[in-house]
Design a protein around this motif. Structure first.
Motif, PDB file in Angstrom:
ATOM      1  N   ILE A  12       0.721 -25.921 -24.574  1.00  0.00           N
ATOM      2  CA  ILE A  12       2.127 -25.524 -24.397  1.00  0.00           C
ATOM      3  C   ILE A  12       2.772 -25.229 -25.744  1.00  0.00           C
ATOM      4  CG2 ILE A  12       4.410 -26.356 -23.708  1.00  0.00           C
ATOM      5  CD1 ILE A  12       2.967 -27.934 -21.465  1.00  0.00           C
ATOM      6  N   GLY A  13       2.462 -26.066 -26.749  1.00  0.00           N
ATOM      7  CA  GLY A  13       3.011 -25.850 -28.078  1.00  0.00           C
ATOM      8  C   GLY A  13       2.586 -24.523 -28.661  1.00  0.00           C
ATOM      9  N   LEU A  14       1.316 -24.191 -28.507  1.00  0.00           N
ATOM     10  CA  LEU A  14       0.839 -22.891 -28.975  1.00  0.00           C
ATOM     11  C   LEU A  14       1.501 -21.761 -28.184  1.00  0.00           C
ATOM     12  CD1 LEU A  14      -2.951 -23.688 -29.451  1.00  0.00           C
ATOM     13  CD2 LEU A  14      -1.227 -23.393 -31.238  1.00  0.00           C
ATOM     14  N   GLY A  15       1.746 -22.010 -26.897  1.00  0.00           N
ATOM     15  CA  GLY A  15       2.462 -21.022 -26.087  1.00  0.00           C
ATOM     16  C   GLY A  15       3.888 -20.820 -26.571  1.00  0.00           C
ATOM     17  N   ILE A  16       4.532 -21.915 -27.017  1.00  0.00           N
ATOM     18  CA  ILE A  16       5.888 -21.815 -27.558  1.00  0.00           C
ATOM     19  C   ILE A  16       5.896 -20.948 -28.818  1.00  0.00           C
ATOM     20  CG2 ILE A  16       7.720 -23.128 -28.707  1.00  0.00           C
ATOM     21  CD1 ILE A  16       7.035 -25.447 -26.765  1.00  0.00           C
ATOM     22  N   GLY A  17       4.914 -21.206 -29.694  1.00  0.00           N
ATOM     23  CA  GLY A  17       4.809 -20.392 -30.895  1.00  0.00           C
ATOM     24  C   GLY A  17       4.546 -18.933 -30.570  1.00  0.00           C
ATOM     25  N   THR A  18       3.667 -18.718 -29.600  1.00  0.00           N
ATOM     26  CA  THR A  18       3.344 -17.355 -29.168  1.00  0.00           C
ATOM     27  C   THR A  18       4.584 -16.638 -28.643  1.00  0.00           C
ATOM     28  OG1 THR A  18       1.103 -18.038 -28.570  1.00  0.00           O
ATOM     29  CG2 THR A  18       1.904 -15.991 -27.609  1.00  0.00           C
ATOM     30  N   SER A  19       5.301 -17.316 -27.750  1.00  0.00           N
ATOM     31  CA  SER A  19       6.482 -16.719 -27.139  1.00  0.00           C
ATOM     32  C   SER A  19       7.561 -16.410 -28.167  1.00  0.00           C
ATOM     33  CB  SER A  19       7.040 -17.678 -26.071  1.00  0.00           C
ATOM     34  OG  SER A  19       8.184 -17.132 -25.458  1.00  0.00           O
ATOM     35  N   ALA A  20       7.797 -17.354 -29.099  1.00  0.00           N
ATOM     36  CA  ALA A  20       8.845 -17.153 -30.105  1.00  0.00           C
ATOM     37  C   ALA A  20       8.524 -15.961 -31.009  1.00  0.00           C
ATOM     38  CB  ALA A  20       9.014 -18.420 -30.941  1.00  0.00           C
ATOM     39  N   VAL A  21       7.259 -15.867 -31.429  1.00  0.00           N
ATOM     40  CA  VAL A  21       6.851 -14.784 -32.329  1.00  0.00           C
ATOM     41  C   VAL A  21       6.924 -13.436 -31.615  1.00  0.00           C
ATOM     42  CG1 VAL A  21       4.893 -13.804 -33.592  1.00  0.00           C
ATOM     43  CG2 VAL A  21       5.430 -16.233 -33.812  1.00  0.00           C
ATOM     44  N   ILE A  22       6.361 -13.378 -30.396  1.00  0.00           N
ATOM     45  CA  ILE A  22       6.341 -12.112 -29.656  1.00  0.00           C
ATOM     46  C   ILE A  22       7.756 -11.659 -29.312  1.00  0.00           C
ATOM     47  CG2 ILE A  22       5.670 -11.029 -27.477  1.00  0.00           C
ATOM     48  CD1 ILE A  22       3.129 -12.720 -27.568  1.00  0.00           C
ATOM     49  N   ALA A  23       8.585 -12.585 -28.831  1.00  0.00           N
ATOM     50  CA  ALA A  23       9.948 -12.218 -28.425  1.00  0.00           C
ATOM     51  C   ALA A  23      10.760 -11.704 -29.609  1.00  0.00           C
ATOM     52  CB  ALA A  23      10.646 -13.420 -27.782  1.00  0.00           C
ATOM     53  N   LYS A  24      10.583 -12.322 -30.779  1.00  0.00           N
ATOM     54  CA  LYS A  24      11.315 -11.837 -31.952  1.00  0.00           C
ATOM     55  C   LYS A  24      10.843 -10.440 -32.352  1.00  0.00           C
ATOM     56  CE  LYS A  24      12.909 -13.121 -36.556  1.00  0.00           C
ATOM     57  NZ  LYS A  24      12.786 -14.033 -37.704  1.00  0.00           N
ATOM     58  N   PHE A  25       9.521 -10.205 -32.284  1.00  0.00           N
ATOM     59  CA  PHE A  25       9.007  -8.863 -32.561  1.00  0.00           C
ATOM     60  C   PHE A  25       9.590  -7.844 -31.582  1.00  0.00           C
ATOM     61  CE2 PHE A  25       5.027 -10.692 -34.703  1.00  0.00           C
ATOM     62  CZ  PHE A  25       5.472 -10.339 -35.971  1.00  0.00           C
ATOM     63  N   LEU A  26       9.650  -8.225 -30.301  1.00  0.00           N
ATOM     64  CA  LEU A  26      10.193  -7.312 -29.297  1.00  0.00           C
ATOM     65  C   LEU A  26      11.677  -7.055 -29.529  1.00  0.00           C
ATOM     66  CD1 LEU A  26       8.373  -8.594 -26.079  1.00  0.00           C
ATOM     67  CD2 LEU A  26       7.887  -6.519 -27.398  1.00  0.00           C
ATOM     68  N   GLY A  27      12.405  -8.099 -29.986  1.00  0.00           N
ATOM     69  CA  GLY A  27      13.814  -7.909 -30.330  1.00  0.00           C
ATOM     70  C   GLY A  27      13.990  -6.901 -31.446  1.00  0.00           C
ATOM     71  N   LYS A  28      12.993  -6.836 -32.344  1.00  0.00           N
ATOM     72  CA  LYS A  28      12.999  -5.854 -33.447  1.00  0.00           C
ATOM     73  C   LYS A  28      12.368  -4.522 -33.044  1.00  0.00           C
ATOM     74  CE  LYS A  28      12.546  -9.201 -37.242  1.00  0.00           C
ATOM     75  NZ  LYS A  28      11.681  -9.589 -38.397  1.00  0.00           N
ATOM     76  N   LYS A  29      11.892  -4.423 -31.781  1.00  0.00           N
ATOM     77  CA  LYS A  29      11.220  -3.223 -31.270  1.00  0.00           C
ATOM     78  C   LYS A  29       9.852  -2.990 -31.931  1.00  0.00           C
ATOM     79  CE  LYS A  29      15.051  -2.486 -29.013  1.00  0.00           C
ATOM     80  NZ  LYS A  29      15.160  -2.870 -27.582  1.00  0.00           N
ATOM     81  N   ASP A  30       9.203  -4.047 -32.378  1.00  0.00           N
ATOM     82  CA  ASP A  30       7.885  -3.940 -33.024  1.00  0.00           C
ATOM     83  C   ASP A  30       6.808  -4.347 -32.015  1.00  0.00           C
ATOM     84  OD1 ASP A  30       5.657  -3.950 -34.637  1.00  0.00           O
ATOM     85  OD2 ASP A  30       6.448  -5.328 -36.139  1.00  0.00           O
ATOM     86  N   THR A  31       6.439  -3.422 -31.123  1.00  0.00           N
ATOM     87  CA  THR A  31       5.511  -3.729 -30.033  1.00  0.00           C
ATOM     88  C   THR A  31       4.068  -3.929 -30.512  1.00  0.00           C
ATOM     89  OG1 THR A  31       5.282  -1.366 -29.586  1.00  0.00           O
ATOM     90  CG2 THR A  31       6.898  -2.579 -28.282  1.00  0.00           C
ATOM     91  N   LYS A  32       3.695  -3.254 -31.595  1.00  0.00           N
ATOM     92  CA  LYS A  32       2.335  -3.403 -32.106  1.00  0.00           C
ATOM     93  C   LYS A  32       2.084  -4.830 -32.593  1.00  0.00           C
ATOM     94  CE  LYS A  32      -0.920  -1.778 -35.621  1.00  0.00           C
ATOM     95  NZ  LYS A  32      -1.137  -0.894 -36.805  1.00  0.00           N
ATOM     96  N   SER A  33       3.001  -5.364 -33.378  1.00  0.00           N
ATOM     97  CA  SER A  33       2.847  -6.733 -33.867  1.00  0.00           C
ATOM     98  C   SER A  33       2.890  -7.740 -32.719  1.00  0.00           C
ATOM     99  CB  SER A  33       3.952  -7.057 -34.881  1.00  0.00           C
ATOM    100  OG  SER A  33       3.829  -6.264 -36.040  1.00  0.00           O
ATOM    101  N   ALA A  34       3.678  -7.452 -31.688  1.00  0.00           N
ATOM    102  CA  ALA A  34       3.751  -8.339 -30.518  1.00  0.00           C
ATOM    103  C   ALA A  34       2.402  -8.406 -29.814  1.00  0.00           C
ATOM    104  CB  ALA A  34       4.827  -7.841 -29.557  1.00  0.00           C
ATOM    105  N   LYS A  35       1.739  -7.261 -29.665  1.00  0.00           N
ATOM    106  CA  LYS A  35       0.433  -7.225 -29.001  1.00  0.00           C
ATOM    107  C   LYS A  35      -0.628  -7.929 -29.835  1.00  0.00           C
ATOM    108  CE  LYS A  35      -2.666  -3.957 -26.650  1.00  0.00           C
ATOM    109  NZ  LYS A  35      -2.879  -2.559 -26.273  1.00  0.00           N
ATOM    110  N   ASN A  36      -0.576  -7.767 -31.157  1.00  0.00           N
ATOM    111  CA  ASN A  36      -1.505  -8.483 -32.041  1.00  0.00           C
ATOM    112  C   ASN A  36      -1.339  -9.995 -31.903  1.00  0.00           C
ATOM    113  OD1 ASN A  36      -2.451  -6.046 -33.016  1.00  0.00           O
ATOM    114  ND2 ASN A  36      -1.302  -6.126 -34.927  1.00  0.00           N
ATOM    115  N   ALA A  37      -0.102 -10.435 -31.858  1.00  0.00           N
ATOM    116  CA  ALA A  37       0.173 -11.871 -31.742  1.00  0.00           C
ATOM    117  C   ALA A  37      -0.331 -12.426 -30.409  1.00  0.00           C
ATOM    118  CB  ALA A  37       1.671 -12.123 -31.885  1.00  0.00           C
ATOM    119  N   ALA A  38      -0.158 -11.669 -29.336  1.00  0.00           N
ATOM    120  CA  ALA A  38      -0.620 -12.113 -28.019  1.00  0.00           C
ATOM    121  C   ALA A  38      -2.134 -12.294 -27.998  1.00  0.00           C
ATOM    122  CB  ALA A  38      -0.200 -11.100 -26.955  1.00  0.00           C
TER     123      ALA A  38
END
Length: 462
Positions: A76-102
């Motif tokens: 769950i903790g790793l999922g929290i880190g994953t979600s926070a990183v991906i969501a912030k990238f998506l907020g910045k419209k950086d979809t490539k970095s979001a997919k790499n993080a996932a």
């Protein structure tokens, strides 16, 4: 992600950056509640059917909870880190970095959980003896945990995959995955525990196998959604540079978040050890109470999964006022809702106890648990939502510090002191007092963090 798939997928999503705050949280949380109701209700089936085997099997399953929850908390903790990183990238419209993080998150979680489970597999006897389990319970614990450890790696797909989906604003699909896996577990539980036709009765071991089957199903389903349906992860290996960069971002939040989550089962293990001094009946009752707590705090847990993506995306977009509004709306709702839940549990306590056991001593202790601890579930909700929101703001060390203070300065010391002075009643009352004090500290600290972020230069926020 291809442009075609991106357009098709995003059209189905809630707009976390523009839609009204209360309505958005409602639309995100309701599907999660449905999925979690099914999942947790089906998980209670384990406790119900094992309880039919007798007090000893029920006590054995109760002893496994802190250990299994440790592995779950890490994921769950790793999922929290994953979600926070991906969501912030998506907020910045950086979809490539979001997919790499996932993609990186799935690799990372699989390796860490596998290592932890291998260690746990080989230290079962000394570990559970340390937790207070009697030698007579160890064979039953082995029946369950030996299979649970082997299959635990299958957890990473549903747990991390669902975090990826939630980060993008999709909470409907994770609820379907959770509910489906829970249904499969509930179907196989009675068949494998008690036997059916040519299938022999396997007892406690059957409950573990049913859980494993549900995990394998969830793993296959989430990979289908992430790769074929929505193209949210890479099917090929990431270049080392991008992999290490994504892992570093995830671990920066995920490790403190995992550490904070893993403190909870450690505290639960200590509480179980204290309760064990009152006998197997007390352990069995405490195990049932812990399962009921998961159901009673269902909406808190659902919000702790849907609130962070909302906060992280708006944080990434520099819209802190929306993040703060979401936090306060969630807190007000939880306090009112948990009052209703307590009244329901208190009135139904005798009936609830009779469902899980025919042992009068165990039933009385289940009722005692219900009449005291749920009084603080709303305040406990403030602590949980504050921690998850701090992680969403990329403040994981503050969240970790709050968890340490809550469990090891307030919750456990006050529970132990209450136990010394007034027995089990005092133990439960002390734990309640710890949640009350920590809720006040958590809310005050979080509002202060928002003030600091609002005063920070815009470029540091974004």
């Amino acid at each position: 992600m291809t442009q075609k798939n991106t357009a098709r997928y995003n059209n189905k999503q809630i707009n976390l950056l523009e839609d009204p705050v209360p309505n958005t949280l409602k639309r995100m949380t309701i599907p999660m509640i449905y999925g979690m109701v099914l999942l947790m209700t089906f998980n209670l089936v384990d406790t119900f059917f094992v309880g039919l085997l007798g007090t000893q099997p029920l006590a054995a399953i109760s002893f496994t909870f802190p250990v299994t929850f440790t592995v779950l908390s890490l994921t769950i903790g790793l999922g929290i880190g994953t979600s926070a990183v991906i969501a912030k990238f998506l907020g910045k419209k950086d979809t490539k970095s979001a997919k790499n993080a996932a993609t990186a998150a799935l690799y990372l979680a699989a390796i860490i959980v596998a290592c932890l489970s291998i260690i746990g597999y080989f230290i079962t006897d000394p570990l559970f003896t340390l937790l207070g389990a009697q030698p007579s319970l160890l064979p039953l614990i082995h029946e369950y945990m030996d299979i649970w450890y082997i299959g635990s790696v299958c957890l990473i797909g549903p747990m991390i995959g669902n975090a990826v989906l939630r980060a993008s604003g999709d909470t409907k699909t994770p609820s379907i995955i959770m509910g489906s896996a829970g249904l499969i577990n509930a179907i196989f539980d009675p068949i494998l525990i008690f036997g059916l036709g040519p299938i022999p009765a396997m007892g406690v071991q059957g409950a573990a196998i049913a859980t494993l089957i549900s995990w394998v199903f969830g793993l296959g389903l989430v990979f289908y959604v992430l790769t074929i349906k929505h193209d949210l992860i890479h099917t090929a290996m990431l270049p080392i540079k991008e992999l290490t960069s994504a892992c570093r971002d995830i671990l920066k939040i995920g490790l403190p978040a995992a550490g904070a989550n893993m403190l909870t089962p450690i505290a639960a293990a200590i509480m179980t050890a204290i309760v064990a001094t009152y006998g197997e009946s007390a352990v069995a009752a405490f195990g049932v109470g812990s399962k009921l707590e998961s159901i009673a705090c269902l909406i808190v847990l659902a919000l702790s999964m849907t609130l962070p993506p909302f906060i992280s995306q708006n944080f990434g977009a520099g819209q802190l006022h929306r993040a703060e509004d979401a936090y306060k709306v969630a807190i007000k709702f939880i306090l009112a809702w948990q009052i209703v839940i307590y009244l329901f549990l208190a009135l139904c306590a005798p009936w609830i106890a009779s469902i899980f056991t025919q042992d009068e001593a165990v039933a009385e202790l289940i009722k005692l648990f219900i009449w005291i601890l749920p009084l603080g579930y709303g305040l406990q909700g403030i602590v949980i939502l504050t921690n998850s929101s701090l992680n969403a703001l990329h403040k994981p060390m503050i969240a970790l510090a709050l968890s340490v203070i809550r469990l090891f300065v307030f919750y456990l010391p006050l529970a132990y002191l209450g136990s010394v002075l007034y027995g089990l009643t005092g133990l439960f009352a002390g734990a309640l007092l710890g949640n009350i004090l920590m809720a006040m500290i958590s809310y005050r600290l979080f509002t202060k963090q928002f003030m600091l972020l609002e005063l920070a230069p815009a470029e540091k926020v974004v």
